[in-house]
Scaffold this motif. Structure first.
Motif, short mmCIF file in Angstrom:
data_model
loop_
_atom_site.label_atom_id
_atom_site.label_comp_id
_atom_site.label_asym_id
_atom_site.label_seq_id
_atom_site.Cartn_x
_atom_site.Cartn_y
_atom_site.Cartn_z
N TRP A 146 10.72 -7.99 -17.28
CA TRP A 146 11.37 -9.67 -16.88
C TRP A 146 10.92 -9.94 -16.26
CZ3 TRP A 146 11.97 -13.39 -20.40
CH2 TRP A 146 13.18 -14.30 -20.22
N GLU A 147 11.56 -9.24 -14.86
CA GLU A 147 11.07 -9.91 -13.78
C GLU A 147 9.87 -10.14 -12.60
OE1 GLU A 147 12.78 -7.51 -10.60
OE2 GLU A 147 15.04 -8.99 -11.28
N LEU A 148 8.85 -9.31 -13.71
CA LEU A 148 7.70 -9.80 -13.19
C LEU A 148 6.58 -11.02 -14.38
CD1 LEU A 148 6.01 -5.98 -13.29
CD2 LEU A 148 5.98 -7.95 -10.78
N TYR A 149 7.14 -11.15 -15.29
CA TYR A 149 6.79 -11.68 -16.03
C TYR A 149 7.71 -13.45 -15.22
CZ TYR A 149 7.23 -15.02 -20.86
OH TYR A 149 7.47 -15.95 -21.71
N GLU A 150 9.11 -13.29 -14.74
CA GLU A 150 9.54 -14.49 -13.96
C GLU A 150 9.06 -14.68 -13.26
OE1 GLU A 150 13.63 -16.09 -12.98
OE2 GLU A 150 13.85 -14.80 -14.14
N LEU A 151 8.30 -13.86 -12.32
CA LEU A 151 7.43 -14.30 -10.93
C LEU A 151 6.23 -15.07 -10.96
CD1 LEU A 151 7.39 -13.75 -7.85
CD2 LEU A 151 6.15 -11.28 -8.70
N ALA A 152 5.63 -14.07 -12.27
CA ALA A 152 4.44 -15.47 -12.26
C ALA A 152 4.73 -16.67 -13.03
CB ALA A 152 3.89 -13.93 -13.36
N GLY A 201 11.05 -6.22 -2.55
CA GLY A 201 11.80 -6.28 -4.24
C GLY A 201 13.09 -6.22 -4.73
N ASP A 202 13.27 -7.91 -3.57
CA ASP A 202 13.96 -8.22 -4.18
C ASP A 202 13.27 -9.56 -5.25
OD1 ASP A 202 16.79 -8.95 -4.44
OD2 ASP A 202 17.35 -9.50 -1.76
N LEU A 203 13.51 -9.78 -5.82
CA LEU A 203 13.18 -10.52 -6.81
C LEU A 203 14.08 -11.44 -7.06
CD1 LEU A 203 10.31 -8.96 -9.36
CD2 LEU A 203 10.28 -9.22 -6.62
N GLN A 204 15.50 -11.41 -7.11
CA GLN A 204 16.12 -13.10 -7.28
C GLN A 204 16.69 -13.68 -6.79
OE1 GLN A 204 17.14 -13.13 -10.76
NE2 GLN A 204 16.27 -11.26 -11.13
N ALA A 262 -1.39 -9.77 -17.86
CA ALA A 262 -1.33 -10.05 -19.48
C ALA A 262 -0.42 -8.88 -20.48
CB ALA A 262 -3.11 -9.19 -20.44
N GLU A 263 -0.33 -7.69 -19.57
CA GLU A 263 0.54 -6.54 -20.30
C GLU A 263 1.40 -7.52 -20.29
OE1 GLU A 263 1.75 -3.06 -22.02
OE2 GLU A 263 0.08 -4.23 -22.08
N VAL A 264 2.52 -7.35 -19.28
CA VAL A 264 3.52 -8.48 -18.24
C VAL A 264 3.86 -9.28 -19.87
CG1 VAL A 264 5.00 -9.20 -16.72
CG2 VAL A 264 3.34 -7.69 -16.46
N TYR A 265 2.86 -10.32 -19.80
CA TYR A 265 3.30 -10.94 -20.71
C TYR A 265 3.31 -11.32 -22.72
CZ TYR A 265 2.79 -15.25 -17.61
OH TYR A 265 2.95 -16.46 -16.25
N ARG A 266 2.84 -9.99 -22.51
CA ARG A 266 3.21 -9.16 -24.05
C ARG A 266 3.75 -8.42 -24.64
NH1 ARG A 266 -2.31 -7.56 -22.87
NH2 ARG A 266 -4.30 -8.21 -24.80
N ASN A 267 4.77 -8.09 -23.15
CA ASN A 267 6.27 -7.67 -23.22
C ASN A 267 6.74 -8.10 -22.03
OD1 ASN A 267 5.76 -5.25 -25.09
ND2 ASN A 267 3.15 -5.44 -23.59
N PRO A 268 7.12 -8.91 -22.43
CA PRO A 268 8.27 -9.68 -21.33
C PRO A 268 9.55 -9.09 -20.71
CG PRO A 268 7.99 -11.37 -23.43
CD PRO A 268 7.21 -10.33 -23.58
N GLY A 269 10.16 -8.45 -22.20
CA GLY A 269 11.37 -7.51 -22.38
C GLY A 269 11.18 -6.18 -21.30
#
Length: 273
Positions: free
Chosen positions: A208-214, A73-76, A198-205
């Motif tokens: 955000w971490e999942l969006y950036e990971l993708a 869970g340490d994504l950065q 698709a839900e992550v991309y519709r709500n990146p705010g």
């Protein structure tokens, strides 16, 4: 007078100290080129493939560390590692530009010396695919004569891939994305994962971490696809449609590999947005 850096404190004697060449093991690296013909361009061919294998070694180092960070869970820190993997793939792409300076006539001078050896048999390339999630067990067979090469591949397919680990982060965030039952199979499009992304991309705010990971994974696959395309182009430019030295159909085989998608959900979701 000639400039002497020792006058400013530079170390000039390494009789009893570790030097640059010692640290990097350059004696072994720079004497690992053994052309089997008198052809001038065989050295280019050897060095290009050896340096590519070194970059692949670093890519695997970074991918393994990124997977561990994501699982924790340490994504950065994982973002930095995956960015580095994409830059490594960029370096691998640039290597084709150098190899393409070799003409068909020049390659013909030493191709027979290769025997049946081929990049198709690169264990590290196969491991990159396996770590990412493209696990085709038929591709283990070219390494069966070397148990020490097969063992890591089999160990890899017994554990969650990089993308499996990413999907587990989606599940941890509350999305309905169950783990796969067969880890020794390539990733196939999953409607649940596609809907989650698709839900992550519709709500990146919100995610955000999942969006950036993708996007880090898409960056990696983008450069990986370019590497495959450059491979096809280089092979067609140098040998046309001859069979590969390892027995594959050559360009036809490589073109088929262009259709392989590492992270299908991340590409297909774009149609839904």
């Amino acid at each position: 007078m000639s400039y002497d850096p020792e006058g400013e404190g530079a170390r000039m004697s390494f009789r009893d100290r570790m030097s640059y060449g010692d640290y990097l093991g350059l004696d072994a690296i720079l004497t690992a080129q053994h052309p089997l013909s008198q052809a001038h361009d065989e050295m280019l061919f050897i060095v290009q493939h050896q340096t590519s294998e070194l970059w692949m070694k670093l890519a695997l180092h970074e991918m393994g560390a990124a997977r561990s960070r994501i699982a924790a869970g340490d994504l950065q820190p994982a973002f930095k590692m995956l960015t580095r993997v994409a830059r490594i793939m960029e370096q691998l792409n640039s290597a084709w530009d150098v190899l393409r300076t070799m003409t068909p006539s020049e390659y013909t001078e030493f191709r027979q010396s290769l025997g049946e050896s081929s990049g198709f048999q690169s264990q590290q390339y196969r491991m990159i695919e396996f770590v990412a999630g493209n696990r085709n067990m038929a591709m283990v067979r070219p390494h069966e004569h070397r148990p020490e090469l097969v063992a890591p591949l089999l160990a890899e397919v017994a554990r969650p891939s990089l993308y499996d680990t990413v999907l587990a982060r989606l599940a941890a965030a509350g999305f309905d994305v169950p783990p796969r039952e067969r880890l020794d199979q390539p990733h196939q499009p999953d409607p649940r994962a596609r809907a989650a992304w698709a839900e992550v991309y519709r709500n990146p705010g919100t995610y955000w971490e999942l969006y950036e990971l993708a996007e880090k994974l898409v960056d990696f696959e983008d450069y990986f696809r370019r590497w495959r395309f450059n491979h096809v182009t280089t092979v067609e430019r140098i040998i046309g449609f001859k069979r590969g030295s390892g027995g594959t159909s050559g360009v036809s085989y490589l073109r088929r590999m262009l259709d392989v998608v590492l992270f299908p959900d991340l590409w297909e979701l774009r149609t839904d947005l």
